[in-house]
Scaffold this active site. Structure first.
Site, PDB file in Angstrom:
ATOM      1  N   ASN A  21       0.858  -1.182   0.000  1.00 39.85           N
ATOM      2  CA  ASN A  21       0.000   0.000   0.000  1.00 39.85           C
ATOM      3  C   ASN A  21       0.897   1.235   0.000  1.00 39.85           C
ATOM      4  OD1 ASN A  21      -1.882   1.980   0.413  1.00 39.85           O
ATOM      5  ND2 ASN A  21      -2.449   1.347   2.489  1.00 39.85           N
ATOM      6  N   TRP A  22       1.080   1.784  -1.190  1.00 43.39           N
ATOM      7  CA  TRP A  22       2.042   2.889  -1.329  1.00 43.39           C
ATOM      8  C   TRP A  22       1.523   4.216  -0.781  1.00 43.39           C
ATOM      9  CZ3 TRP A  22       4.380   2.351  -6.970  1.00 43.39           C
ATOM     10  CH2 TRP A  22       5.241   1.256  -6.991  1.00 43.39           C
ATOM     11  N   LYS A  23       0.233   4.240  -0.449  1.00 36.38           N
ATOM     12  CA  LYS A  23      -0.376   5.477   0.079  1.00 36.38           C
ATOM     13  C   LYS A  23       0.050   6.674  -0.786  1.00 36.38           C
ATOM     14  CE  LYS A  23      -0.511   3.388   4.620  1.00 36.38           C
ATOM     15  NZ  LYS A  23      -0.569   3.563   6.058  1.00 36.38           N
ATOM     16  N   HIS A  64     -10.074   1.469   4.427  1.00 34.27           N
ATOM     17  CA  HIS A  64      -8.812   1.681   5.144  1.00 34.27           C
ATOM     18  C   HIS A  64      -9.039   2.737   6.233  1.00 34.27           C
ATOM     19  CE1 HIS A  64      -4.725   2.879   6.076  1.00 34.27           C
ATOM     20  NE2 HIS A  64      -4.336   1.730   5.549  1.00 34.27           N
ATOM     21  N   GLU A 103      -6.099  -4.330  10.637  1.00 31.11           N
ATOM     22  CA  GLU A 103      -5.123  -3.262  10.812  1.00 31.11           C
ATOM     23  C   GLU A 103      -5.477  -2.434  12.042  1.00 31.11           C
ATOM     24  OE1 GLU A 103      -2.895  -2.326   6.939  1.00 31.11           O
ATOM     25  OE2 GLU A 103      -4.603  -0.979   7.072  1.00 31.11           O
ATOM     26  N   GLY A 136       1.333   3.316  10.525  1.00 31.05           N
ATOM     27  CA  GLY A 136       1.955   4.576  10.108  1.00 31.05           C
ATOM     28  C   GLY A 136       3.051   5.102  11.011  1.00 31.05           C
ATOM     29  N   SER A 142       2.792  -1.294  10.710  1.00 28.28           N
ATOM     30  CA  SER A 142       4.220  -1.318  11.068  1.00 28.28           C
ATOM     31  C   SER A 142       4.919  -2.639  10.736  1.00 28.28           C
ATOM     32  CB  SER A 142       4.411  -0.975  12.543  1.00 28.28           C
ATOM     33  OG  SER A 142       3.986   0.338  12.798  1.00 28.28           O
ATOM     34  N   GLY A 197       2.538  -0.803   4.437  1.00 21.36           N
ATOM     35  CA  GLY A 197       2.575   0.597   4.040  1.00 21.36           C
ATOM     36  C   GLY A 197       4.005   1.063   3.822  1.00 21.36           C
TER      37      GLY A 197
END
Ligand code: PGA
Length: 243
Positions: free
Chosen positions: A10-12, A97, A168, A174, A216, A237
């Site tokens: 998930n490259w956000k 999400h 999650e 994050g 994480s 992420g």
């Protein structure tokens, strides 16, 4: 049958330019070539889909979207519909999400986005997870159960194969995260999620729904989380921006 793991990157908004996206997709493609028993998907921002798709052409890495509109079409400025995502060549989409929910997406809207996704033939990666780390009191179970039941309410056994659950916990996601969950606490929550899924979809169909963990995850804890947490894969992420 050998167990295959699913890893979704998930490259956000970490990867921002087409040039960087192409370079990273290429590097991931090279890494994945030697990785056995792993299915991989990349979820770039919409603006990078084209560059990533070109780089992944002919590879086994699938393309996924980070979010999807709850609406089918029409006057929804800025939204991207499930049909549009499908047309981009995506196989799956992340739904609900926590970072999208934090922007105001309600359970009802998650449910609608799920419906649009499945109707369009996409596989939905439904995210659930509690805000606070409070595993001693078990309050997270109630929260997860309500998110989960709300999102799956409209579906029956035949739809189970179109679903993936990503657990999650928000406190573990994050840059602000305290840390990843422990494998033991993860295992406990995975058992709980499986119980709800089997109650809803029946034993066989419910048990077959993959449950991923996200929050994480990095090189140092991935193996322990997969093995100790008994998950089917990972939603990654920050660490997914390093091939
Ligand atoms: P993280 O994000 O790996 O950066 O914690 C995971 C996610 O939000 O999917």
């Amino acid at each position: 049958m050998e167990k295959r793991l699913l890893v979704i990157a998930n490259w956000k908004m970490y990867v921002t330019t087409p040039k960087d996206a192409s370079r990273l997709a290429k590097a991931i493609r090279a890494e994945v070539r030697t990785a056995r028993k792993i299915d991989c998907a990349i979820a770039p921002a919409f603006t990078l889909m084209d560059s990533v798709a070109k780089e992944l052409k002919g590879s086994k890495i699938a393309l996924a979207a980070q979010t999807v509109s709850a609406h089918e079409s029409g006057a929804h400025t800025g939204d991207v519909s499930a049909e549009m995502i499908k047309a981009l060549g995506c196989k799956s989409v992340i739904v609900g999400h926590s970072e999208v929910r934090a922007g105001g997406q309600s359970d009802a809207s998650v449910r609608a986005a799920m419906k649009r996704s499945l109707d369009a033939g996409l596989r939905a990666v439904l995210c659930v997870g509690e805000h606070e780390r409070d595993h001693d009191h078990g309050s997270h179970f109630t929260f997860i159960e309500s998110q989960l039941r709300s999102a799956i309410a409209d579906y029956a056994k035949a739809d189970a194969s179109k679903l993936i659950i990503a657990y999650e916990p928000i406190w573990a996601i994050g840059e602000q995260a305290q840390a990843a969950i422990t494998p033991l606490a993860l295992r406990e929550t995975v058992i709980f999620i499986k119980k709800i899924l089997t109650q809803h979809f029946g034993r066989e169909a419910g048990m077959a729904i993959p449950i991923l963990y996200g929050g994480s995850v990095d090189e140092s804890n991935a193996r322990a989380l997969v093995e100790g947490g008994d998950v089917s894969g990972l939603l990654v992420g920050r660490a997914s921006t390093t091939a």
